[in-house]
Design a protein around this motif. Structure first.
Motif, PDB file in Angstrom:
ATOM      1  N   ALA A 198      13.351   4.053  -2.201  1.00 16.18           N
ATOM      2  CA  ALA A 198      12.133   3.235  -2.083  1.00 16.18           C
ATOM      3  C   ALA A 198      12.331   1.888  -2.780  1.00 16.18           C
ATOM      4  O   ALA A 198      11.935   0.836  -2.256  1.00 16.18           O
ATOM      5  CB  ALA A 198      10.951   3.989  -2.694  1.00 16.18           C
ATOM      6  N   ILE A 199      12.975   1.903  -3.941  1.00 17.71           N
ATOM      7  CA  ILE A 199      13.170   0.658  -4.692  1.00 17.71           C
ATOM      8  C   ILE A 199      14.142  -0.267  -3.944  1.00 17.71           C
ATOM      9  O   ILE A 199      13.867  -1.453  -3.748  1.00 17.71           O
ATOM     10  CB  ILE A 199      13.687   0.947  -6.121  1.00 17.71           C
ATOM     11  CG1 ILE A 199      12.668   1.787  -6.899  1.00 17.71           C
ATOM     12  CG2 ILE A 199      13.993  -0.354  -6.869  1.00 17.71           C
ATOM     13  CD1 ILE A 199      13.169   2.317  -8.229  1.00 17.71           C
ATOM     14  N   LEU A 200      15.251   0.304  -3.461  1.00 16.86           N
ATOM     15  CA  LEU A 200      16.280  -0.519  -2.804  1.00 16.86           C
ATOM     16  C   LEU A 200      15.769  -1.110  -1.488  1.00 16.86           C
ATOM     17  O   LEU A 200      16.143  -2.214  -1.093  1.00 16.86           O
ATOM     18  CB  LEU A 200      17.540   0.318  -2.544  1.00 16.86           C
ATOM     19  CG  LEU A 200      18.332   0.666  -3.810  1.00 16.86           C
ATOM     20  CD1 LEU A 200      19.361   1.758  -3.526  1.00 16.86           C
ATOM     21  CD2 LEU A 200      19.026  -0.576  -4.388  1.00 16.86           C
TER      22      LEU A 200
ATOM     23  N   ASN B 221       5.655  -1.418  -6.948  1.00 16.16           N
ATOM     24  CA  ASN B 221       4.509  -2.169  -7.483  1.00 16.16           C
ATOM     25  C   ASN B 221       3.438  -2.453  -6.427  1.00 16.16           C
ATOM     26  O   ASN B 221       3.142  -3.610  -6.135  1.00 16.16           O
ATOM     27  CB  ASN B 221       4.958  -3.507  -8.087  1.00 16.16           C
ATOM     28  CG  ASN B 221       6.161  -3.331  -8.976  1.00 16.16           C
ATOM     29  OD1 ASN B 221       6.250  -2.333  -9.687  1.00 16.16           O
ATOM     30  ND2 ASN B 221       7.084  -4.265  -8.929  1.00 16.16           N
ATOM     31  N   PRO B 222       2.858  -1.412  -5.817  1.00 15.21           N
ATOM     32  CA  PRO B 222       1.857  -1.664  -4.775  1.00 15.21           C
ATOM     33  C   PRO B 222       0.564  -2.241  -5.357  1.00 15.21           C
ATOM     34  O   PRO B 222       0.323  -2.143  -6.564  1.00 15.21           O
ATOM     35  CB  PRO B 222       1.593  -0.268  -4.205  1.00 15.21           C
ATOM     36  CG  PRO B 222       1.855   0.646  -5.352  1.00 15.21           C
ATOM     37  CD  PRO B 222       2.981   0.023  -6.133  1.00 15.21           C
ATOM     38  N   ARG B 223      -0.233  -2.848  -4.484  1.00 10.09           N
ATOM     39  CA  ARG B 223      -1.577  -3.329  -4.881  1.00 10.09           C
ATOM     40  C   ARG B 223      -2.590  -2.229  -4.742  1.00 10.09           C
ATOM     41  O   ARG B 223      -3.643  -2.242  -5.341  1.00 10.09           O
ATOM     42  CB  ARG B 223      -2.032  -4.395  -3.868  1.00 10.09           C
ATOM     43  CG  ARG B 223      -1.659  -5.748  -4.123  1.00 10.09           C
ATOM     44  CD  ARG B 223      -2.524  -6.653  -3.269  1.00 10.09           C
ATOM     45  NE  ARG B 223      -3.194  -7.528  -4.179  1.00 10.09           N
ATOM     46  CZ  ARG B 223      -4.014  -8.482  -3.822  1.00 10.09           C
ATOM     47  NH1 ARG B 223      -4.302  -8.670  -2.559  1.00 10.09           N
ATOM     48  NH2 ARG B 223      -4.567  -9.254  -4.717  1.00 10.09           N
TER      49      ARG B 223
ATOM     50  N   ILE C 229       0.870  -1.189   0.000  1.00 10.52           N
ATOM     51  CA  ILE C 229       0.000   0.000   0.000  1.00 10.52           C
ATOM     52  C   ILE C 229       0.901   1.230   0.000  1.00 10.52           C
ATOM     53  O   ILE C 229       1.823   1.316   0.810  1.00 10.52           O
ATOM     54  CB  ILE C 229      -0.871   0.071   1.282  1.00 10.52           C
ATOM     55  CG1 ILE C 229      -1.621  -1.241   1.520  1.00 10.52           C
ATOM     56  CG2 ILE C 229      -1.837   1.242   1.212  1.00 10.52           C
ATOM     57  CD1 ILE C 229      -2.414  -1.278   2.826  1.00 10.52           C
ATOM     58  N   SER C 230       0.663   2.168  -0.901  1.00  9.81           N
ATOM     59  CA  SER C 230       1.448   3.398  -0.831  1.00  9.81           C
ATOM     60  C   SER C 230       0.523   4.601  -0.932  1.00  9.81           C
ATOM     61  O   SER C 230      -0.631   4.483  -1.356  1.00  9.81           O
ATOM     62  CB  SER C 230       2.530   3.430  -1.897  1.00  9.81           C
ATOM     63  OG  SER C 230       1.939   3.411  -3.149  1.00  9.81           O
TER      64      SER C 230
END
Ligand SMILES: Nc1ncnc2c1ncn2[C@@H]1O[C@H](COP(=O)(O)OP(=O)(O)OP(=O)(O)O)[C@@H](O)[C@H]1O
Ligand SMILES: [Mg+2]
Length: 339
Positions: free
Chosen positions: A125-127, A181-183, A101-102
């Motif tokens: 955020a990616i790392l 890649n949040p839902r 969730i973001s």
């Protein structure tokens, strides 16, 4: 066919304590979001839209207390988590924020760090959530910047937020929100601080991203026009409770709750005679003194009797995907109960 429910908030009560007393801000709010679905949450300022969002991602201030209710979230791996039971900090919530969730906040400029380049902020955020090296993270950040419509991304990635316009910063916030890649993305008034043209561009971007990546979206706004264009399903909130919900076209074509009707009447129109803009009678009661009965009865022009002042109306089904909480529709409920 309706898709899997990924978020289910049931009868959530939340209060803030301060030297003034206890403010009952959420008074039994319930909502659901399905995978890939876009949902709008509307209501006047102070009705608890942001507090609901912060409850989901556990970013509530210390003086907030969830007194009852549940927030169940189903992860990508199919694990059901009751967010109300999760500690506010620690690895469990970190594994959900960002990669499940973001959030996109209202003030992008103040949400971004002024002392780090935008590339560093996206890569961080990616790392944090993905098993990639720095070079791969940078490449992904450039792809994301391209996806959110930033020109010359190889150059922009090394710039600081102050070098970019408000609209660009909001695009970057969207890129950060999508980085893992949040839902589910929760966008809380994502465009209020922008001019109308940029507002339209950023909203279009969020909608395109939501469709392209098949993300569920909760869009919080007080702008009914935005809801009409952006989401499939809407919740109308008053004093921390949903008073009407349904498919956007059903609620717009047939608003049933007196509050929803008043909200619709207060939208400015370009056609028809000019006149004073409609405003809803009275003021929202203080969260420190929540009224008995229907929460809206102190301002309602359609009170049906003493029941409105004494009892809380139940949610009544009035269409295939349309529900209202109002005593004017109790006959329908009796019909439903017998069905
Ligand atoms: N830290 C806090 N302490 C006490 N009360 C608070 C706190 N944060 C929010 N509130 C109160 O909770 C209520 C709901 O606030 P919230 O920010 O969710 O409203 P909102 O619907 O998002 O409004 P807006 O459209 O203005 O953003 C308000 O009455 C607000 O004053
Ligand atoms: Mg808010």
């Amino acid at each position: 066919m309706s898709r899997e429910t990924i978020l289910s908030i049931k009868d959530l009560h939340l209060s803030f304590s301060s030297e003034l007393g206890i403010a009952r801000v959420l008074n039994g709010i319930s909502m659901e979001v399905h995978a890939g679905q876009s949902v709008g949450v509307v209501g006047e300022s102070g009705c608890g839209k942001s507090v609901t969002a912060y409850s989901i991602v556990k970013l509530l201030p210390r003086n907030a207390k969830i007194t009852s209710g549940e927030i169940k979230y189903t992860t990508k791996a199919g694990r059901v988590v009751d967010m109300t039971q999760l500690p506010n900090e620690g690895k469990d919530i970190r594994s959900i924020r960002g990669s499940e969730i973001s959030m996109v906040f209202q003030e992008a400029m103040s949400s971004l760090s002024p002392v780090h380049t935008i590339g560093n902020q996206i890569c961080e955020a990616i790392l944090l959530h993905q098993n990639v090296n720095k070079q791969e993270a940078r490449e992904k950040a450039i792809r994301l910047l391209t996806a959110v419509g930033i020109s010359k991304p190889e150059q922009r990635i090394d710039e600081y937020p102050f070098q970019l316009s408000g609209g660009m910063c909001q695009r970057i916030m969207t890129a950060i929100a999508l980085a893992c890649n949040p839902r589910l993305v929760i966008a809380d008034e994502p465009t209020t601080a922008l001019d109308v043209t940029t507002q339209a561009q950023v909203l279009r971007l969020i909608k395109e991203m939501q469709r392209e990546f098949d993300i569920a979206l909760i869009l919080i706004t007080h702008d009914l026009g935005v809801v009409a264009h952006m989401v499939e399903y809407m919740y109308v909130v008053y004093l921390g409770q949903v008073i009407e919900e349904g498919l956007v076209e059903d609620v717009f074509n047939n608003p049933c709750h007196p509050y929803t009707r008043d909200l619709m009447k207060s939208i400015p129109r370009m056609t028809g005679p000019r006149g004073t803009l409609f405003s809803i009678e009275g003021t929202v009661p203080s969260a420190y003194v929540i009224p008995d009965g229907c929460l809206f009865h102190t301002r309602c022009q359609d009170v049906v009797g003493s029941i409105c002042c004494n009892e809380r109306p139940q949610r009544v089904k009035i269409g295939e995907k349309h529900y209202v909480s109002c005593f004017r529709y109790m006959e329908n409920r009796e019909a439903n109960d017998h069905a």
